[in-house]
Design an enzyme around this catalytic site. Structure first.
Site, short mmCIF file in Angstrom:
data_model
loop_
_atom_site.label_atom_id
_atom_site.label_comp_id
_atom_site.label_asym_id
_atom_site.label_seq_id
_atom_site.Cartn_x
_atom_site.Cartn_y
_atom_site.Cartn_z
N ASP A 261 66.19 98.32 -41.43
CA ASP A 261 66.51 98.88 -40.11
C ASP A 261 67.69 99.83 -40.20
O ASP A 261 68.72 99.49 -40.81
CB ASP A 261 66.93 97.73 -39.17
CG ASP A 261 65.82 97.33 -38.22
OD1 ASP A 261 64.89 98.13 -37.98
OD2 ASP A 261 65.89 96.20 -37.71
N LYS B 26 63.41 101.84 -40.72
CA LYS B 26 62.83 101.68 -39.38
C LYS B 26 63.83 102.15 -38.34
O LYS B 26 65.03 101.86 -38.43
CB LYS B 26 62.44 100.22 -39.13
CG LYS B 26 61.93 99.96 -37.70
CD LYS B 26 61.17 98.66 -37.57
CE LYS B 26 62.04 97.44 -37.41
NZ LYS B 26 62.91 97.44 -36.22
N ASP C 220 68.02 94.48 -38.19
CA ASP C 220 69.40 94.42 -37.67
C ASP C 220 69.56 93.23 -36.73
O ASP C 220 70.65 92.98 -36.22
CB ASP C 220 69.82 95.75 -37.02
CG ASP C 220 68.98 96.11 -35.83
OD1 ASP C 220 67.98 95.43 -35.54
OD2 ASP C 220 69.33 97.11 -35.15
N SER C 221 68.47 92.46 -36.55
CA SER C 221 68.58 91.18 -35.83
C SER C 221 69.59 90.28 -36.53
O SER C 221 70.08 89.32 -35.93
CB SER C 221 67.22 90.49 -35.76
OG SER C 221 66.65 90.39 -37.05
N GLU D 22 64.36 102.79 -33.95
CA GLU D 22 63.85 102.39 -32.63
C GLU D 22 63.73 103.58 -31.70
O GLU D 22 64.75 104.23 -31.40
CB GLU D 22 64.81 101.36 -32.00
CG GLU D 22 64.86 100.05 -32.77
CD GLU D 22 65.76 99.01 -32.10
OE1 GLU D 22 66.25 99.25 -30.97
OE2 GLU D 22 65.96 97.95 -32.73
N GLU E 254 57.20 95.75 -29.89
CA GLU E 254 57.93 94.54 -29.48
C GLU E 254 57.77 94.25 -27.99
O GLU E 254 58.07 95.10 -27.15
CB GLU E 254 59.42 94.69 -29.86
CG GLU E 254 60.22 93.44 -29.52
CD GLU E 254 61.57 93.36 -30.23
OE1 GLU E 254 61.87 94.21 -31.10
OE2 GLU E 254 62.33 92.43 -29.88
O1 KIV Z 1 65.69 93.49 -36.25
C1 KIV Z 1 64.62 92.89 -36.43
O2 KIV Z 1 64.55 91.81 -37.02
C2 KIV Z 1 63.42 93.54 -35.92
C3 KIV Z 1 62.16 92.74 -35.86
C4 KIV Z 1 62.26 91.54 -35.03
C5 KIV Z 1 61.00 93.57 -35.49
O3 KIV Z 1 63.45 94.68 -35.57
#
Ligand code: KIV
Length: 257
Positions: free
Chosen positions: A81, A110, A42-43, A112, A176
């Site tokens: 994510d 994934k 989600d970056s 958090e 992280e």
């Molecule tokens: O959102 C993302 O790209 C991430 C990674 C940097 C671990 O969670």
């Protein structure tokens, strides 16, 4: 499919696990050959959409990018994510994780967090949804972007969270910006792989945002190393194109109908 997970697990204490992000098919098909895990992170909210936080990323955005990434992946394990506010309770998480897997054909999701996600992750795993954990700096809920695990209490909690996630059955954990000696301790105490970002060489694998690594996203943070300058390459190509268009050297006959 099971074998992809066991291949990754087998690498613990043997060889480093290579992970990168992708937001599109074009990047995915380049990195797929070299990666064990490709994450649709989600970056993308900050990297592509210039959002101030990843909290603005929606399920639909993640699904559309993931569908594109899926087309570029043949061998890596694909993780997506779950965006902010899509797993506030177990039933919401299950509904949204099922939608992500159904629509994107990814291999895992994934989330958090640690202990606070106990019931949520338990529900997902009970429903045969493979989960990757994420501990340390958690961009979806972070108030400040500082390294984690420097204070005694924080260290204890992170170690506890890692154990909780392992016992729940996550197949690996992204760690992280966790202080190096703690990342080492967590990695040593777990039987599942840790994937570090800004958390030292002691993790079982590493992940970076591909746009940062190739120099497409002009970010300057300690944990990023730029391995190429693709922005410069694009600039050079565009200057050449512009020159040829102005000088009527492009398009030639062979480029025309
Ligand atoms: O959102 C993302 O790209 C991430 C990674 C940097 C671990 O969670």
């Amino acid at each position: 499919m099971k074998s992809k997970f066991s291949e990754i697990l087998k690498k613990k204490n043997r060889s480093k696990i290579i992970c990168l992000t992708a937001y599109s098919r074009n990047i995915a098909q380049i990195i797929d050959k070299h990666c064990d895990i490709v994450l649709v992170g989600d970056s993308l909210g900050s990297v592509l959409y210039n959002y101030k936080t990843t909290r603005n990323v929606t399920l639909d955005i993640m699904i559309e990018h993931s569908k594109s990434v899926r087309m570029g992946i043949k061998k890596s394990l694909m993780v997506v994510d779950m965006p902010h506010n899509t797993y506030r309770n177990s039933s919401e998480a299950l509904r949204n994780a099922k939608a992500i897997i159904l629509k994107t054909k990814c291999d895992a999701v994934k989330l958090e967090g640690g202990k606070k996600l106990y019931h949520t992750i338990k529900t997902l795993i009970k429903n045969k949804i493979p989960v990757m954990g994420h501990l340390g700096l958690l961009p979806q809920s972070a108030k400040s972007f500082k390294a984690k695990g420097r204070k005694t209490n924080e260290r204890k909690n992170l170690l506890k969270d890692a154990k909780i996630l392992e016992n729940l059955g996550v197949f690996s954990i992204v760690i992280e910006c966790v202080e190096s000696s703690l990342a080492k301790e967590i990695t040593k105490k777990l039987t599942i792989p840790t994937i570090g970002i800004g958390s030292s060489v002691n993790c079982d694998g590493q992940i970076l945002v591909t746009d940062d690594l190739i120099g497409l996203n002009p970010i300057k943070v300690r944990f990023v190393k730029r391995f190429a300058n693709i922005a410069k390459e694009i600039n050079t190509a565009v200057i050449k194109y512009k020159g040829e268009v102005k000088n009527k050297k492009f398009p030639k006959k062979v480029n025309s109908y």
